[in-house]
Scaffold this motif. Structure first.
Motif, short mmCIF file in Angstrom:
data_model
loop_
_atom_site.label_atom_id
_atom_site.label_comp_id
_atom_site.label_asym_id
_atom_site.label_seq_id
_atom_site.Cartn_x
_atom_site.Cartn_y
_atom_site.Cartn_z
N GLN A 11 -26.45 7.40 -31.74
CA GLN A 11 -27.66 6.58 -31.89
C GLN A 11 -27.97 5.81 -30.60
O GLN A 11 -29.12 5.60 -30.26
N ARG B 282 -21.04 8.66 -34.13
CA ARG B 282 -22.37 8.30 -34.66
C ARG B 282 -22.97 7.12 -33.90
O ARG B 282 -24.16 7.07 -33.65
N ARG C 152 -26.67 2.21 -36.92
CA ARG C 152 -27.87 2.08 -36.09
C ARG C 152 -28.06 0.61 -35.72
O ARG C 152 -28.05 -0.25 -36.59
N ASP D 250 -29.68 8.14 -28.29
CA ASP D 250 -31.04 8.31 -28.77
C ASP D 250 -31.91 7.12 -28.32
O ASP D 250 -33.01 7.29 -27.81
#
Ligand SMILES: Cc1cc2nc3c(=O)[nH]c(=O)nc-3n(C[C@H](O)[C@H](O)[C@H](O)COP(=O)(O)OP(=O)(O)OC[C@H]3O[C@@H](n4cnc5c(N)ncnc54)[C@H](O)[C@@H]3O)c2cc1C
Length: 451
Positions: free
Chosen positions: A59, A55, A200, A62
């Motif tokens: 992120q 994860r 995040r 991204d």
């Protein structure tokens, strides 16, 4: 070396955009690449930690507009191939100081050099890099408080400027690519790990600001209270390098009062442990100071049995069980409780610290090799400036003191006041006396052999 060619960022334990010197250097020219190596030996973790890492990388990719390749393989092969693909003459990365990190960066540097390229290391995961804080005669500090004072005096850099991410390159599909979408999707929103541990970067920085604005003042008084949940919860983000300690220290530095100073001191412990491991690489497995004779420890089936009771939070000592269940269910445990459960395993149950440390490695989301091994050694009384072996935490009085209304215990051990709850696995008073006797005998034997 052709300085006009693009560069590559080899992302390691610095999985962030902000305050990242290696990323800043790599993106000085257009068409920079970024690669993370998913290495079997290093990332062969529990599903929980792999899921969280996926994860975090998802992120990051991204945030980089898709310009991060995450590839399986050994670091030297993957980084070299990525450098060739990106036509990068220079690969930038943060320097590691752990034994495995050093071996890894040496192998990458050699592979790149043999191909006419270079690895340039800049920055580290620490406020002050291991090996930098030394006594006047150049030797290491063995005791924490003078280390911390010298660490403060040494100081740290201001956060790095923002990297220019506009023209990073995107990658062709590659056979060794990790399927991040699939791995990151493993946890769904009903999984407490996903909601408890933010992955995040922007939200982590917001949480840091909130902590500094509202909670840090009470940190010095409340940090030992697991029931109040008054600590920063930054350890997971620090372990993956989603925030740099320098960024944190830049927030706390201007603040007055005990809260910020005590909090900074905890970050100094983080640097201290990394420094100890740097000077003593054997500390990852071996006790720096022996405390008991080898055959004093519980072994075989007896050891397996008590270990499993401890691991599953069924010892009959509510604070120990609450901590172990918090760990099992969330991947995190409060620091005071980590100390109590570790002391209980080593000193009440006589299981070697390495076994507890191995379990933490699988269960903790904030697992950090230096912090885990050296904190275990601290509790076990075998490390540098460790709590002396004869100081044995009493799990009952610790609960009375740090969880006075029993809110923490009741939250994690709901059956604590019912007949379903097990009776204590040992009598703490007897276990303590037996352990102290073993310790005394081992000490006398060591003194006898050294005379
Ligand atoms: C047996 C045992 C094992 C541990 N294993 C780990 C581990 O694998 N990874 C890890 O990050 N911490 C480890 N710790 C240290 C500590 O428990 C955690 O860092 C802390 O509980 C994390 O919560 P927090 O971020 O809310 O801490 P806060 O109290 O908010 O502290 C802020 C930061 O300071 C650092 N810090 C705090 N206490 C310590 C400490 N005792 N040693 C080193 N750094 C510290 C951490 O980076 C932490 O995030 C361990 C402690 C013990 C006793």
């Amino acid at each position: 070396m052709d300085e006009t060619r693009p560069a590559l960022w080899w992302a390691r334990r610095d999985l962030r955009i902000s305050d990242n010197p290696a990323l800043v250097e790599a993106t000085r020219r257009a068409d920079a690449g970024a690669v993370f190596v998913w290495t079997r030996g290093i990332h062969l973790w529990s599903g929980r930690r792999s899921g969280h890492l996926a994860r975090v990388l998802w992120q990051l990719r991204d945030a980089l507009g898709g310009a991060l390749a995450v590839r399986r393989g050994d670091a030297a092969t993957v980084v070299l191939e990525a450098a060739q693909e990106a036509d990068a003459a220079v690969v930038w990365a943060a320097r590691e100081y752990s034994p495995s990190g050093i071996t890894e960066q040496e192998s990458v540097a050699a592979a790149l050099k043999a191909d006419g390229r270079a690895l340039k290391l800049i920055g580290s995961p620490y406020a002050v890099a291991p090996g930098r804080v030394t006594k006047a005669d150049g030797t290491e500090y063995k005791v924490f408080t003078p280390f911390r004072n010298a660490w403060r005096e040494h100081g740290w850099r201001a956060p790095a400027a923002a990297a220019d991410l506009r023209q990073m390159r995107s990658w062709q599909r590659h056979d060794a690519d990790v399927d991040l979408d699939q791995m990151a999707a493993h946890g769904d929103s009903s999984d407490p790990l996903v909601t408890l541990h933010e992955f995040r970067e922007d939200r982590i920085l917001e949480a840091l600001e909130d902590f500094v604005a509202s909670d840090i003042d009470r940190y010095s008084t409340d940090r030992d209270r697991p029931d109040l949940d008054s600590t920063s919860h930054l350890s997971v983000a620090l372990a993956y390098g989603q925030v740099h300690p320098r960024t944190v220290l830049a927030e706390t530095g201007p603040l007055q009062g005990d809260g910020p100073r005590v909090f900074e001191s905890e970050l100094a412990w983080r640097d201290f442990h990394a420094d100890v491991l740097f000077h003593h690489p054997q500390a990852r497995r071996d006790s720096l100071t022996p405390v008991l004779a080898d055959d004093d420890w519980l072994t075989g089936r007896e050891s397996d049995a008590v270990f499993m009771v401890w691991r599953d939070g069924l010892t009959g000592f509510p604070l120990v069980d609450a901590g172990m269940r918090q760990l099992q269910q969330t991947g995190w445990m409060h620091n005071r409780v980590r100390m109590v459960v570790a002391s209980f395993l080593v000193k009440d149950l006589l299981v070697p610290w390495q076994r507890g440390a191995d379990y933490f490695r699988r269960a903790l989301l904030d697992y950090d090799h230096a912090q885990n091994q050296l904190n275990w050694q601290w509790v076990a009384g075998t490390g540098r400036d460790a709590s002396p072996f004869f100081r044995i935490f009493n799990p009952v009085t610790q609960a009375d003191k740090f969880d006075p209304q029993r809110r923490y215990v009741q939250r994690w051990v709901p059956e604590v006041d019912t007949p379903a709850y097990p009776s204590p696995i040992v009598d703490h008073k007897t276990a303590r006396a037996d352990t102290l006797a073993l310790h005394q005998a081992a000490r006398s034997a060591r003194q006898g052999t050294s005379n």
